[in-house]
Write an enzyme that holds these catalytic residues in place. Sequence first.
Site, PDB file in Angstrom:
ATOM      1  N   ASN A 206      35.498  38.941  11.717  1.00 45.38           N
ATOM      2  CA  ASN A 206      34.762  37.664  11.706  1.00 45.38           C
ATOM      3  C   ASN A 206      35.537  36.669  10.857  1.00 45.38           C
ATOM      4  O   ASN A 206      35.999  37.011   9.765  1.00 45.38           O
ATOM      5  CB  ASN A 206      33.374  37.889  11.084  1.00 45.38           C
ATOM      6  CG  ASN A 206      32.675  36.577  10.730  1.00 45.38           C
ATOM      7  OD1 ASN A 206      32.250  35.828  11.611  1.00 45.38           O
ATOM      8  ND2 ASN A 206      32.581  36.276   9.435  1.00 45.38           N
ATOM      9  N   GLU A 207      35.669  35.465  11.363  1.00 46.78           N
ATOM     10  CA  GLU A 207      36.340  34.387  10.605  1.00 46.78           C
ATOM     11  C   GLU A 207      37.563  34.945   9.866  1.00 46.78           C
ATOM     12  O   GLU A 207      37.681  34.837   8.644  1.00 46.78           O
ATOM     13  CB  GLU A 207      35.362  33.694   9.647  1.00 46.78           C
ATOM     14  CG  GLU A 207      34.248  32.991  10.413  1.00 46.78           C
ATOM     15  CD  GLU A 207      33.425  31.980   9.609  1.00 46.78           C
ATOM     16  OE1 GLU A 207      33.519  31.957   8.371  1.00 46.78           O
ATOM     17  OE2 GLU A 207      32.680  31.213  10.249  1.00 46.78           O
ATOM     18  N   GLU A 331      28.411  31.840  16.054  1.00 43.14           N
ATOM     19  CA  GLU A 331      27.730  31.181  14.922  1.00 43.14           C
ATOM     20  C   GLU A 331      27.656  29.701  15.252  1.00 43.14           C
ATOM     21  O   GLU A 331      28.682  29.049  15.426  1.00 43.14           O
ATOM     22  CB  GLU A 331      28.498  31.400  13.611  1.00 43.14           C
ATOM     23  CG  GLU A 331      28.424  32.841  13.126  1.00 43.14           C
ATOM     24  CD  GLU A 331      29.008  33.052  11.734  1.00 43.14           C
ATOM     25  OE1 GLU A 331      28.986  32.123  10.904  1.00 43.14           O
ATOM     26  OE2 GLU A 331      29.498  34.175  11.495  1.00 43.14           O
TER      27      GLU A 331
HETATM   28  O1  AHR Z   1      26.276  32.070   8.527  1.00 43.47           O
HETATM   29  C1  AHR Z   1      26.753  32.043   7.215  1.00 43.47           C
HETATM   30  C2  AHR Z   1      28.247  32.291   7.103  1.00 43.47           C
HETATM   31  O2  AHR Z   1      28.933  31.255   7.753  1.00 43.47           O
HETATM   32  C3  AHR Z   1      28.779  33.523   7.769  1.00 43.47           C
HETATM   33  O3  AHR Z   1      28.662  34.652   6.965  1.00 43.47           O
HETATM   34  C4  AHR Z   1      30.219  33.190   7.997  1.00 43.47           C
HETATM   35  O4  AHR Z   1      30.758  33.862   9.101  1.00 43.47           O
HETATM   36  C5  AHR Z   1      30.199  31.684   8.187  1.00 43.47           C
HETATM   37  O5  AHR Z   1      31.173  31.046   7.465  1.00 43.47           O
END
Ligand code: AHR
Length: 533
Positions: A206-207, A331
Site C-alpha cells: 500500500n502506498e 482509498e
Molecule cells: O486512510 C488513512 C491513510 O491514508 C491510509 O492508512 C494510507 O494508505 C493513506 O495515506
Amino acid sequence: MNRRLLLKTLASGVLGTLAARWPLLAADAEVELAPQQAGPVINPHIYGHFIEHLGGVIYDGIWVGRESKIPNIDGIRKQFVDDMKRIGAPNLRWPGGCFADGYHWRDGIGPSAKRPRTYNFWESRMPPGLHATESNAFGFHEFIRLCRLVGAEPYVAANVGSGTPQEFHDWVSYCNAPLGTLSLADERAANGQKEPFGIRYWGVGNESWGCGGSMKPGEYATLYRKFVTQFPAFAPRPYLIAAGPRGHSRDGDMGWTTGFFEAMHREAPDGFALHFYTDFRNTKVIPEKSTAQEWYAVLREGLRTEAVIEQHWKAMEKYDPQHRTKLVIDEWGTWYTAGALIAPGYILSQTTTLRDALHAAISFDIFNRHAAKIEMANIAQTINCLHSLFLAHESNYVRTPTYYVFEMYRGHMGGQLVPLQIRAEELVFPSAEGTGRIGGLAGSASIRGKRLTVTLTNPSTHAPVATRIRLASGTKSTEARGRVLTHDDVAAANTFQSPNVVSLSQLPVSVAGDGFSVVIPKQAVAAIEIELA
Ligand code: AHR
C-alpha cells in the site's frame, strides 16, 4: 437574473436572503437518457469499503468484544453488520492502509489470549493509552467472520514494506490451500476453518511511495515481481493489485504510474491502486462549518477525480494497450484538518456532513461513468475515520449523511451504464482565485432489467434545479419514484444526540411528455428509479 449572475451577486453579499425567494424555473436542466445504448457493467465492487487498524475504526467501531453489552455477533458490532448488509457492501479492504505494511498475519491467528501485542504504524500518533498498541484481538479469522456476516468479499492488503515474499505466500496458502494438502491448511482447520477461505483480491503493499516503503517506482516494480512470481496457485485465480499513485498530488503523481509500468517490462498486474483524497488537511476548512467558498472548493476538488482517472488510464495505455490492468481506487474521500473528533484517541476521525454526502455522490457518478476502467473503489474509511458512513463510540452509533448515498446508489451496482447527457447552466462561485465554475447538475444512469436508476446532484447552495428527464425514442415509461437527501444547512450532520438530522425523503416525480419532470432541491442528491414499459 440567471443562475450564474445570481450566484455572483450572492457571492458579493448584496442580495442577502434572495436565495430563499428564488422561484422555480420551468426547466433549468435537461437530462437525456439512452437506455438502448447501455454500455459496460458497473462493477458492484465500486461501492466498496476500507477498514484499517487506526484510531477507532476497528476497536470500538467494529470490534466491541464478545463480552460487551453492546449488541454484537461474536464480538462484532451488530448494528454495523446490519447496516452494511442493508447497502449490500460488496467488499472490505483490510488491514490497511499504512497499517498493512507493518502487519504480520500470524500475530492475528490462533487463540486470542495467546496473541502477541504488537507495534503498529499509527501507534506513535495516538494519545497514550488509547488502543495505541495492537492487541490483535481482531485478527484474520475475525475479519473473515465480519466479511461473511456482511456478505462482502475480502480484499487483503499484504505487507510488502516490512514483510517478505515468503510471509505473503504463506498467508495465501493458509487461506486458499485445500485441507489435507499443505500443513498451513491443517493449521487453518485447527483454527476453526476447514474449507479454504478462497480469497481472490490481494493488494501487494500500500502506498509504496510513502508509508509502504518510501520506494521509487522502479524499486517497487522489482519488489512487486518478487512478491508475485511464486504466488501459490490455489483456486480462485488471484486478482493482484499493485500499489498505484497518490492521485491527489498536484501533478497527479504521473511519475509513479509511468515509472512503475516502464519497469514492469510489459507484465501487467490485474489492478492498479489509485488513491484520491479530496485533501483539505492543511487548510482552515473543517467539516463543522462551510462557507459557500469552502462548499464549492471541496466539491470542485472532488470532481478532479475524473481527470486524474483519465490521465492515469491514458498513461497506462502506452505500456498496456489492451488495458489488462484496471484501476482500483482503493482509498478515496474527503480529508480535513482535525475537526471535532468523536473521541480524542480516534485520530483521523472527522464529522461527515451533507457536503461529504454530495462529494460521495459526485464521486460515484464519476466512477460509474468510467465503469469500463474501474474494477473497484473503497471509501476511506467506513467507520470512525475520514469520509465515514458511520460513527460509533461505545453504545452510541449513528449513520452519517454519506451512508444514505450508498443506499440511494445501490441500484447502480451491477447495472449497465446508460449514456446520459445533461444540459444545465454552469455554476459560477466565489473561489480563492476569484471565481470558479462547476456543472449545474452532475449525474449518472444505469439499467438492470427494466429498471433505470438515475442519480443527480444539485451542488447549488441557493437554487433548486427544475429538471426534465427525457427518454430516447424507442423507450417509454410512466412509472418513476424518487428519493432525495438534502438539508437547509450545508454543514448539517447526524450526531449521537440527533441521529436523523440528515436522512432520506421521498421526491415527487411527475410524468411529462416523453419523460418525467422533477425539482431537485438546492444542495441535494436525488435518486430516481424509472420502470421501463
Ligand atoms: O486512510 C488513512 C491513510 O491514508 C491510509 O492508512 C494510507 O494508505 C493513506 O495515506
